[in-house]
Design a protein around this motif. Structure first.
Motif, PDB file in Angstrom:
ATOM      1  N   GLN A 142       0.797  -1.224   0.000  1.00  0.00           N
ATOM      2  CA  GLN A 142       0.000   0.000   0.000  1.00  0.00           C
ATOM      3  C   GLN A 142       0.833   1.279   0.000  1.00  0.00           C
ATOM      4  O   GLN A 142       0.312   2.345  -0.262  1.00  0.00           O
ATOM      5  N   ASP A 143       2.122   1.173   0.346  1.00  0.00           N
ATOM      6  CA  ASP A 143       2.924   2.390   0.491  1.00  0.00           C
ATOM      7  C   ASP A 143       4.249   2.251  -0.251  1.00  0.00           C
ATOM      8  O   ASP A 143       4.590   1.168  -0.715  1.00  0.00           O
ATOM      9  N   ASP A 144       5.012   3.352  -0.273  1.00  0.00           N
ATOM     10  CA  ASP A 144       6.329   3.299  -0.929  1.00  0.00           C
ATOM     11  C   ASP A 144       7.380   2.724   0.018  1.00  0.00           C
ATOM     12  O   ASP A 144       8.156   1.866  -0.365  1.00  0.00           O
ATOM     13  N   LEU A 145       7.393   3.239   1.246  1.00  0.00           N
ATOM     14  CA  LEU A 145       8.406   2.818   2.218  1.00  0.00           C
ATOM     15  C   LEU A 145       7.764   2.645   3.591  1.00  0.00           C
ATOM     16  O   LEU A 145       6.747   3.280   3.890  1.00  0.00           O
ATOM     17  N   TYR A 146       8.421   1.816   4.414  1.00  0.00           N
ATOM     18  CA  TYR A 146       7.897   1.503   5.753  1.00  0.00           C
ATOM     19  C   TYR A 146       9.037   1.659   6.744  1.00  0.00           C
ATOM     20  O   TYR A 146      10.180   1.297   6.442  1.00  0.00           O
ATOM     21  N   ILE A 147       8.705   2.151   7.944  1.00  0.00           N
ATOM     22  CA  ILE A 147       9.735   2.277   8.977  1.00  0.00           C
ATOM     23  C   ILE A 147       9.276   1.516  10.209  1.00  0.00           C
ATOM     24  O   ILE A 147       8.172   1.765  10.715  1.00  0.00           O
ATOM     25  N   ASN A 154      10.035 -13.552   7.563  1.00  0.00           N
ATOM     26  CA  ASN A 154       9.515 -14.495   6.567  1.00  0.00           C
ATOM     27  C   ASN A 154       9.084 -13.802   5.282  1.00  0.00           C
ATOM     28  O   ASN A 154       8.329 -14.343   4.499  1.00  0.00           O
ATOM     29  N   GLN A 155       9.503 -12.540   5.075  1.00  0.00           N
ATOM     30  CA  GLN A 155       9.124 -11.863   3.833  1.00  0.00           C
ATOM     31  C   GLN A 155      10.380 -11.393   3.119  1.00  0.00           C
ATOM     32  O   GLN A 155      11.364 -11.031   3.764  1.00  0.00           O
ATOM     33  N   ASP A 156      10.285 -11.376   1.784  1.00  0.00           N
ATOM     34  CA  ASP A 156      11.424 -10.977   0.984  1.00  0.00           C
ATOM     35  C   ASP A 156      11.453  -9.449   0.916  1.00  0.00           C
ATOM     36  O   ASP A 156      10.697  -8.840   0.150  1.00  0.00           O
ATOM     37  N   ILE A 157      12.293  -8.851   1.747  1.00  0.00           N
ATOM     38  CA  ILE A 157      12.298  -7.382   1.810  1.00  0.00           C
ATOM     39  C   ILE A 157      13.710  -6.839   1.674  1.00  0.00           C
ATOM     40  O   ILE A 157      14.686  -7.528   1.939  1.00  0.00           O
ATOM     41  N   SER A 158      13.765  -5.557   1.304  1.00  0.00           N
ATOM     42  CA  SER A 158      15.035  -4.847   1.340  1.00  0.00           C
ATOM     43  C   SER A 158      14.976  -3.985   2.593  1.00  0.00           C
ATOM     44  O   SER A 158      13.974  -3.319   2.840  1.00  0.00           O
ATOM     45  N   CYS A 159      16.044  -3.997   3.393  1.00  0.00           N
ATOM     46  CA  CYS A 159      15.938  -3.466   4.752  1.00  0.00           C
ATOM     47  C   CYS A 159      17.232  -2.788   5.168  1.00  0.00           C
ATOM     48  O   CYS A 159      18.294  -3.394   5.061  1.00  0.00           O
ATOM     49  N   ARG A 160      17.178  -1.528   5.630  1.00  0.00           N
ATOM     50  CA  ARG A 160      18.404  -0.839   6.062  1.00  0.00           C
ATOM     51  C   ARG A 160      18.156  -0.120   7.391  1.00  0.00           C
ATOM     52  O   ARG A 160      17.171   0.625   7.506  1.00  0.00           O
ATOM     53  N   PRO A 161      19.031  -0.316   8.387  1.00  0.00           N
ATOM     54  CA  PRO A 161      18.868   0.439   9.633  1.00  0.00           C
ATOM     55  C   PRO A 161      19.336   1.884   9.431  1.00  0.00           C
ATOM     56  O   PRO A 161      20.256   2.120   8.647  1.00  0.00           O
ATOM     57  N   PHE A 162      18.707   2.835  10.111  1.00  0.00           N
ATOM     58  CA  PHE A 162      19.186   4.213   9.959  1.00  0.00           C
ATOM     59  C   PHE A 162      19.280   4.991  11.271  1.00  0.00           C
ATOM     60  O   PHE A 162      19.885   6.053  11.303  1.00  0.00           O
ATOM     61  N   ILE A 273      12.264  -0.081   5.156  1.00  0.00           N
ATOM     62  CA  ILE A 273      12.125  -1.303   4.360  1.00  0.00           C
ATOM     63  C   ILE A 273      11.125  -1.125   3.201  1.00  0.00           C
ATOM     64  O   ILE A 273      10.286  -0.225   3.222  1.00  0.00           O
ATOM     65  N   HIS A 274      11.226  -2.015   2.231  1.00  0.00           N
ATOM     66  CA  HIS A 274      10.222  -2.122   1.165  1.00  0.00           C
ATOM     67  C   HIS A 274      10.313  -3.523   0.582  1.00  0.00           C
ATOM     68  O   HIS A 274      11.347  -4.193   0.747  1.00  0.00           O
ATOM     69  N   PRO A 275       9.262  -4.004  -0.069  1.00  0.00           N
ATOM     70  CA  PRO A 275       9.333  -5.355  -0.641  1.00  0.00           C
ATOM     71  C   PRO A 275      10.514  -5.439  -1.603  1.00  0.00           C
ATOM     72  O   PRO A 275      10.784  -4.488  -2.353  1.00  0.00           O
TER      73      PRO A 275
END
Ligand code: PGA
Length: 312
Positions: A142-147, A154-162, A273-275
């Motif tokens: 539903q969105d562009d990015l999630y924090i 269990n999901q294929d995501i791209s994820c970076r700590p900030f 994160i985002h898918p």
């Protein structure tokens, strides 16, 4: 479908989203008969009914649901295209849809300030919700990015700590434990505890800590918001564990203090994160880079310096 117009699809998408022709008409500044007429023509083109009326409610038919999904993809593509073209013209403009967990709402608006000043053509829509509801939105794309603080495993995501997001123990300033140091963790089991709602990431982190140490806490109250919990702490209803950042803007005269408990603060981070396969829009990519490159420094210059640090 070649005979269907973009306008008809726009009208249909609004009617499907609202389950109402009247509300679609209001949103699009059209009359209700115009909406009915556009959908009638579209229905004729598709060759199957798109809506069905049951009692006073309007439902999508199976064909309607298919078309609704197609419209969402189509409009998403068009808006991506618009943002890419704007970028080619040297402009960053378009919409940025962000969903953040409740603890991030104390910091993210501060980061959006300088970002929106730098890119006045970018409109931001910010949804604040708990961990589980954020994951529902992620799954529904539903969105562009999630924090959030606990990336799903269990999901294929791209994820970076900030940025760090420590959890601390909070009590009323006049609480008997307020003056003590090195309070042993099991001591907390003697205090009434105020807990976030099921589905909260904060709750899950606290539960894990106490479960790992086999400590049974006495939950006196369950509340669905960090602000409500802070009020309950100030009202001497009990102690709680919340993100340090919920104390932003509390000031030196705050009625809440941080207890010096062994094992705290629990060190956590916020992740953006985002898918994994998602094609980020120009605008989303710009914000992603901004968060990673400048987020921490801007948060430290603005909101984090206002927060009383936990005891070492
Ligand atoms: P929550 O998440 O609002 O679901 O508790 C906050 C966090 O995990 O930091």
């Amino acid at each position: 479908m070649r005979q269907a117009t973009l306008h008809q699809l726009k009208v249909f998408e609004a009617a499907a989203r609202h389950s109402s022709f009247t509300r679609a008409a209001e949103e699009l500044f059209l009359t209700q008969p115009t909406v009915s007429m556009q959908i009638k023509q579209l229905t004729k083109t598709v060759g199957l009914p798109l809506f069905e009326q049951v009692g006073r409610r309007l439902y999508l038919t199976e064909a309607g649901r298919e078309l609704s999904t197609t419209c969402q993809q189509l409009f998403e593509q068009i808006s991506q295209f618009e943002m890419t073209i704007a970028d080619m013209k040297g402009l960053k403009q378009g919409n940025l849809r962000l969903t953040v967990v409740t603890t991030a709402k104390y910091v993210i608006p501060r980061l959006l300030g300088p970002f929106c000043q730098r890119y006045p053509g970018i409109d931001v829509s910010l949804t604040v919700t708990n961990h589980d509801q954020l994951l529902d939105r992620l799954t529904a794309n539903q969105d562009d990015l999630y924090i959030l603080s606990q990336p799903p495993e269990n999901q294929d995501i791209s994820c970076r700590p900030f940025l760090e997001n420590p959890l601390v123990v909070m009590a009323a300033s006049n609480h008997p434990l307020a003056k003590e140091s090195h309070i042993p963790l099991p001591r907390l089991a003697e205090e009434p505890f105020i807990m976030r709602e099921p589905g909260s990431g904060t709750r899950r982190a606290i539960q894990k800590l106490f479960d790992d140490q086999a400590i049974a806490i006495k939950v006196r109250l369950e509340l669905g918001s960090n602000e409500a919990i802070k009020q309950a702490i100030a009202g001497n209803l009990g102690i709680s564990v919340l993100s340090l950042h919920t104390l932003a803007l509390e000031g030196a005269s705050s009625e809440i203090t941080i207890l010096d408990v062994e094992g705290f603060p629990i060190q956590r981070h916020w992740y953006v994160i985002h898918p994994a396969g998602k094609q980020l829009s120009v605008v989303a990519r710009t914000f992603f880079t901004y968060l990673l490159d400048e987020g921490k420094a801007i948060a430290e210059q603005t909101v984090l310096k206002l927060i009383q640090k936990p005891a070492a």
